[in-house]
Design a protein around this motif. Structure first.
Motif, PDB file in Angstrom:
ATOM      1  N   THR A  12       0.795  -1.240   0.000  1.00 26.82           N
ATOM      2  CA  THR A  12       0.000   0.000   0.000  1.00 26.82           C
ATOM      3  C   THR A  12       0.826   1.288   0.000  1.00 26.82           C
ATOM      4  O   THR A  12       0.485   2.256   0.656  1.00 26.82           O
ATOM      5  N   CYS A  13       1.915   1.281  -0.748  1.00 25.76           N
ATOM      6  CA  CYS A  13       2.725   2.494  -0.919  1.00 25.76           C
ATOM      7  C   CYS A  13       3.235   2.509  -2.356  1.00 25.76           C
ATOM      8  O   CYS A  13       3.184   1.496  -3.059  1.00 25.76           O
ATOM      9  N   ILE A  14       3.724   3.653  -2.794  1.00 26.11           N
ATOM     10  CA  ILE A  14       4.182   3.776  -4.183  1.00 26.11           C
ATOM     11  C   ILE A  14       5.356   2.851  -4.480  1.00 26.11           C
ATOM     12  O   ILE A  14       5.467   2.305  -5.571  1.00 26.11           O
ATOM     13  N   GLU A  15       6.224   2.639  -3.502  1.00 24.92           N
ATOM     14  CA  GLU A  15       7.361   1.753  -3.711  1.00 24.92           C
ATOM     15  C   GLU A  15       6.909   0.317  -3.960  1.00 24.92           C
ATOM     16  O   GLU A  15       7.534  -0.416  -4.726  1.00 24.92           O
ATOM     17  N   ALA A  16       5.825  -0.108  -3.322  1.00 25.16           N
ATOM     18  CA  ALA A  16       5.313  -1.471  -3.493  1.00 25.16           C
ATOM     19  C   ALA A  16       4.779  -1.704  -4.895  1.00 25.16           C
ATOM     20  O   ALA A  16       4.759  -2.837  -5.374  1.00 25.16           O
ATOM     21  N   LYS A  17       4.361  -0.645  -5.573  1.00 29.43           N
ATOM     22  CA  LYS A  17       3.811  -0.773  -6.926  1.00 29.43           C
ATOM     23  C   LYS A  17       4.896  -0.846  -7.992  1.00 29.43           C
ATOM     24  O   LYS A  17       4.619  -1.202  -9.127  1.00 29.43           O
ATOM     25  N   ASN A  18       6.118  -0.508  -7.628  1.00 30.45           N
ATOM     26  CA  ASN A  18       7.237  -0.592  -8.558  1.00 30.45           C
ATOM     27  C   ASN A  18       7.450  -2.069  -8.908  1.00 30.45           C
ATOM     28  O   ASN A  18       7.567  -2.900  -8.005  1.00 30.45           O
ATOM     29  N   PRO A  19       7.486  -2.412 -10.202  1.00 30.81           N
ATOM     30  CA  PRO A  19       7.617  -3.823 -10.592  1.00 30.81           C
ATOM     31  C   PRO A  19       8.832  -4.526  -9.979  1.00 30.81           C
ATOM     32  O   PRO A  19       8.778  -5.726  -9.707  1.00 30.81           O
ATOM     33  N   SER A  20       9.903  -3.805  -9.719  1.00 26.48           N
ATOM     34  CA  SER A  20      11.081  -4.456  -9.138  1.00 26.48           C
ATOM     35  C   SER A  20      10.917  -4.721  -7.643  1.00 26.48           C
ATOM     36  O   SER A  20      11.691  -5.486  -7.062  1.00 26.48           O
ATOM     37  N   GLU A  55       5.027   1.120   8.698  1.00 28.43           N
ATOM     38  CA  GLU A  55       3.595   1.211   8.374  1.00 28.43           C
ATOM     39  C   GLU A  55       3.276   0.497   7.060  1.00 28.43           C
ATOM     40  O   GLU A  55       2.172  -0.001   6.868  1.00 28.43           O
ATOM     41  N   TYR A  56       4.254   0.444   6.151  1.00 29.68           N
ATOM     42  CA  TYR A  56       4.051  -0.134   4.818  1.00 29.68           C
ATOM     43  C   TYR A  56       4.784  -1.462   4.635  1.00 29.68           C
ATOM     44  O   TYR A  56       5.048  -1.878   3.512  1.00 29.68           O
TER      45      TYR A  56
END
Length: 62
Positions: A12-20, A55-56
């Motif tokens: 649930t954070c922008i870093e988690a959505k990064n494919p890598s 938190e993430y």
């Protein structure tokens, strides 16, 4: 509370959505700690530049 050696995944954070980073197992190389510059506690992750908010992060039992 996360401790050194725990394995976690980002969520649930922008870093988690990064494919890598998506679904990647990270290993904590520090215990969870409070820092002055952010409200949630943070840990440092092996292979990740900088601290990351707990938190993430979700601990994974492998």
């Amino acid at each position: 509370m996360l401790v050194k050696g725990d394995q976690v995944v980002m969520h649930t954070c922008i870093e988690a959505k990064n494919p890598s980073n998506y679904g990647k197992l990270w290993t904590c190389y520090t215990d969870e700690t409070k820092v002055n510059w952010t409200n949630p506690n943070v840990v440092w992750l092996e292979g990740y530049a900088g601290a990351f908010s707990v938190e993430y992060l979700q601990k994974v039992n492998v």
